[in-house]
Design a protein around this motif. Structure first.
Motif, PDB file in Angstrom:
ATOM      1  N   LEU A  63     -10.503 -20.230  -4.697  1.00 34.19           N
ATOM      2  CA  LEU A  63      -9.948 -20.550  -3.376  1.00 34.19           C
ATOM      3  C   LEU A  63      -8.619 -21.281  -3.538  1.00 34.19           C
ATOM      4  O   LEU A  63      -8.417 -21.982  -4.527  1.00 34.19           O
ATOM      5  N   ASP A  64      -7.723 -21.124  -2.539  1.00 33.04           N
ATOM      6  CA  ASP A  64      -6.469 -21.880  -2.671  1.00 33.04           C
ATOM      7  C   ASP A  64      -6.626 -23.327  -2.206  1.00 33.04           C
ATOM      8  O   ASP A  64      -5.723 -24.135  -2.329  1.00 33.04           O
ATOM      9  N   SER A  65      -7.805 -23.681  -1.669  1.00 33.88           N
ATOM     10  CA  SER A  65      -8.082 -25.086  -1.355  1.00 33.88           C
ATOM     11  C   SER A  65      -8.821 -25.704  -2.539  1.00 33.88           C
ATOM     12  O   SER A  65      -9.579 -25.019  -3.222  1.00 33.88           O
ATOM     13  N   GLY A  66      -8.611 -27.001  -2.728  1.00 38.54           N
ATOM     14  CA  GLY A  66      -9.356 -27.713  -3.770  1.00 38.54           C
ATOM     15  C   GLY A  66     -10.732 -28.106  -3.226  1.00 38.54           C
ATOM     16  O   GLY A  66     -10.836 -28.525  -2.077  1.00 38.54           O
ATOM     17  N   ILE A  67     -11.773 -27.936  -4.040  1.00 39.04           N
ATOM     18  CA  ILE A  67     -13.120 -28.259  -3.566  1.00 39.04           C
ATOM     19  C   ILE A  67     -13.858 -29.122  -4.594  1.00 39.04           C
ATOM     20  O   ILE A  67     -13.761 -28.895  -5.812  1.00 39.04           O
ATOM     21  N   ILE A  83     -26.155 -12.285  -9.662  1.00 37.68           N
ATOM     22  CA  ILE A  83     -24.868 -11.599  -9.428  1.00 37.68           C
ATOM     23  C   ILE A  83     -24.222 -12.186  -8.176  1.00 37.68           C
ATOM     24  O   ILE A  83     -23.040 -12.523  -8.162  1.00 37.68           O
ATOM     25  N   ALA A  84     -25.043 -12.347  -7.118  1.00 43.84           N
ATOM     26  CA  ALA A  84     -24.523 -12.895  -5.868  1.00 43.84           C
ATOM     27  C   ALA A  84     -24.001 -14.302  -6.089  1.00 43.84           C
ATOM     28  O   ALA A  84     -22.894 -14.653  -5.663  1.00 43.84           O
ATOM     29  N   ASN A  85     -24.781 -15.129  -6.827  1.00 45.65           N
ATOM     30  CA  ASN A  85     -24.346 -16.505  -7.092  1.00 45.65           C
ATOM     31  C   ASN A  85     -23.019 -16.516  -7.823  1.00 45.65           C
ATOM     32  O   ASN A  85     -22.118 -17.276  -7.502  1.00 45.65           O
ATOM     33  N   ASN A  86     -22.935 -15.630  -8.849  1.00 49.22           N
ATOM     34  CA  ASN A  86     -21.691 -15.573  -9.626  1.00 49.22           C
ATOM     35  C   ASN A  86     -20.521 -15.209  -8.723  1.00 49.22           C
ATOM     36  O   ASN A  86     -19.440 -15.759  -8.841  1.00 49.22           O
ATOM     37  N   LYS A  87     -20.819 -14.266  -7.809  1.00 50.91           N
ATOM     38  CA  LYS A  87     -19.748 -13.796  -6.920  1.00 50.91           C
ATOM     39  C   LYS A  87     -19.248 -14.957  -6.042  1.00 50.91           C
ATOM     40  O   LYS A  87     -18.056 -15.217  -5.942  1.00 50.91           O
ATOM     41  N   TYR A  88     -20.199 -15.680  -5.432  1.00 43.63           N
ATOM     42  CA  TYR A  88     -19.805 -16.775  -4.536  1.00 43.63           C
ATOM     43  C   TYR A  88     -19.114 -17.896  -5.313  1.00 43.63           C
ATOM     44  O   TYR A  88     -18.172 -18.510  -4.834  1.00 43.63           O
ATOM     45  N   GLU A  89     -19.623 -18.130  -6.528  1.00 47.25           N
ATOM     46  CA  GLU A  89     -19.015 -19.184  -7.341  1.00 47.25           C
ATOM     47  C   GLU A  89     -17.568 -18.796  -7.684  1.00 47.25           C
ATOM     48  O   GLU A  89     -16.665 -19.618  -7.655  1.00 47.25           O
ATOM     49  N   SER A 143     -20.969 -32.733  -8.805  1.00 48.46           N
ATOM     50  CA  SER A 143     -21.759 -31.608  -9.316  1.00 48.46           C
ATOM     51  C   SER A 143     -20.954 -30.318  -9.360  1.00 48.46           C
ATOM     52  O   SER A 143     -21.319 -29.386 -10.057  1.00 48.46           O
ATOM     53  N   PHE A 144     -19.843 -30.269  -8.636  1.00 41.90           N
ATOM     54  CA  PHE A 144     -19.019 -29.053  -8.700  1.00 41.90           C
ATOM     55  C   PHE A 144     -17.568 -29.403  -8.388  1.00 41.90           C
ATOM     56  O   PHE A 144     -17.277 -30.213  -7.507  1.00 41.90           O
ATOM     57  N   ILE A 145     -16.662 -28.776  -9.118  1.00 42.75           N
ATOM     58  CA  ILE A 145     -15.227 -28.939  -8.810  1.00 42.75           C
ATOM     59  C   ILE A 145     -14.544 -27.608  -9.131  1.00 42.75           C
ATOM     60  O   ILE A 145     -14.851 -26.998 -10.172  1.00 42.75           O
ATOM     61  N   ASN A 146     -13.719 -27.113  -8.254  1.00 40.87           N
ATOM     62  CA  ASN A 146     -13.085 -25.815  -8.544  1.00 40.87           C
ATOM     63  C   ASN A 146     -11.733 -25.987  -9.238  1.00 40.87           C
ATOM     64  O   ASN A 146     -11.221 -27.108  -9.388  1.00 40.87           O
ATOM     65  N   VAL A 147     -11.200 -24.839  -9.650  1.00 34.72           N
ATOM     66  CA  VAL A 147      -9.975 -24.870 -10.473  1.00 34.72           C
ATOM     67  C   VAL A 147      -8.827 -25.547  -9.723  1.00 34.72           C
ATOM     68  O   VAL A 147      -8.113 -26.378 -10.277  1.00 34.72           O
TER      69      VAL A 147
END
Ligand code: ATP
Ligand code: MG
Length: 366
Positions: A33-37, A21-27, A47-51
């Motif tokens: 986020l309004d920044s691109g990561i 649950i915690a992982n899902n929350k942080y993910e 390995s990870f890219i956000n919306v």
């Protein structure tokens, strides 16, 4: 041991264990986020890219995840970013640079931060943030500083020149009766007129480089535009361009310092004529002037189909002394900017190199 609260939570979200649950929350937080990561592992695999980052790259995340940097670089959809990505890669790896400033094709400023090192277990984290608003504030402060300095310099120069001019004027007046006796009164008259002209030039320069607080009166925008167009028409004709004034919103009034706003519009029309003159022969030059009423503001648009501006010119446009003309002072727009600011308005510019430019002066209506 699972607490009562966690049990209740598990009941509501299904059978997810608390860590998940915690992982899902942080993910979820990272995703939104309004920044691109973007996170690359030590083998250079994404390995990870956000919306937000996918939005910036204008690509679906599925086409990027699991690929390494080289594969990403070769994606045809990213060819326009290739140079920038390579530059960032080189500066990060070889020069250990952690902050990179980028400007996109729309002129927006982005700050990219790279995080790596022991605490990242060999991963490289890239985050990108839109900092255009901060840049704008920074530029305005820089602009104001420069203009204030310019004001101080010109005031001291004017002071230094005016004093000897006053002395010369006094002595010529003392000499005048003797010159009259010699039948040379004409000389005295010419010297005095020229000294007065020099004084006027200094006064005008001082006024324009450091515009005083506006002396406002309510006037019709269209009336003012008609007057300025009349003043410039003959020069426009000589430079081979036509000025078209769209006469609408006749009753609309603004509270302005007429002399100062006239100076702004005149400078913009002159700039437009110069831009048209520099492509003379390519197409028929045209300066289109119209007004648009929007809420309690009026936009005065001055549009030309001249040379237009490249990115470098656009970004330094309002800097005092910035000019691309042989005989320009580069003060026209710097002063215009300050005048419009003093009137509670702003100037917006749109330009395409080789196509033309639009200046939009926005002022509050009465
Ligand atoms: N309508 C336009 N089209 C293309 N370039 C423009 C236009 N207006 C301004 N510029 C660019 O912006 C620069 C700065 O303009 P600004 O009016 O401040 O100074 P200038 O025109 O060079 O000098 P001055 O106004 O003293 O004659 C110009 O040199 C020109 O390169
Ligand atoms: Mg100018």
């Amino acid at each position: 041991m699972i607490s009562e609260f966690q049990e209740a939570l598990l009941d509501t979200v299904g059978a997810c264990p608390p860590t998940q649950i915690a992982n899902n929350k942080y993910e979820n937080v990272l995703e939104n986020l309004d920044s691109g990561i973007m996170l690359f592992d030590s083998d250079g695999v994404l390995s990870f890219i956000n919306v937000q980052m996918a939005k910036l790259l204008e690509l679906p995340r599925s086409s990027l995840a699991g690929r390494n940097l080289m594969q990403i670089l070769h994606l045809p959809e990213l060819s326009r970013f290739k140079k920038k990505i390579l530059r960032i890669y080189k500066e990060t790896i070889f020069h250990r640079k952690r902050y990179h400033e980028l400007i996109d094709e729309y002129g927006r400023h982005w700050l990219m931060t790279v995080t790596y090192g022991d605490q990242m277990d060999g991963d490289f984290l890239f985050s990108v943030k839109d900092v255009s608003d901060y840049k704008q504030i920074e530029q305005t402060a820089y602009q104001n500083d420069k203009l204030a300095m310019l004001g101080r310099i010109s005031a001291s120069i004017a002071h230094e020149i005016r004093n000897p001019l006053t002395a010369i004027r006094g002595f010529i007046q003392l000499l005048r009766p003797h010159l009259m006796e010699l039948g040379r009164d004409e000389y005295a008259r010419i010297i005095l007129t020229e000294i007065d002209r020099a004084n006027d030039i200094i006064y005008e320069f001082l006024n324009s480089s450091k515009p005083s607080a506006p002396q406002k009166t309510a006037v019709s925008v269209m009336g003012l535009l008609k007057e300025v167009v009349m003043l410039t028409e003959s020069e426009a004709l000589m430079k081979g361009c036509q000025i078209a004034l769209d006469e609408n919103n006749e009753l609309m009034k603004v509270s302005i310092d007429v002399k100062q706003i006239k100076q702004v519009i005149l400078n913009m029309i002159k700039n437009a004529m110069d831009a048209i003159e520099s492509i003379s022969g390519e197409r028929e030059g045209c300066i289109d002037i119209h007004t648009v009423l929007e809420g309690s503001y009026v936009h005065i648009c001055i549009e030309d189909n001249g040379l237009g501006m490249d990115h470098n010119t656009l970004s330094r446009l309002f800097d005092p002394f910035f000019t691309t003309k042989e005989s320009g002072t580069g003060l026209g727009l710097a002063v215009s900017y300050r005048i419009i600011k003093n009137h509670g308005g702003f100037i917006h510019v749109d330009s395409k190199h080789g196509m033309g430019t639009q200046f939009k002066i926005t002022l509050p209506v009465v």
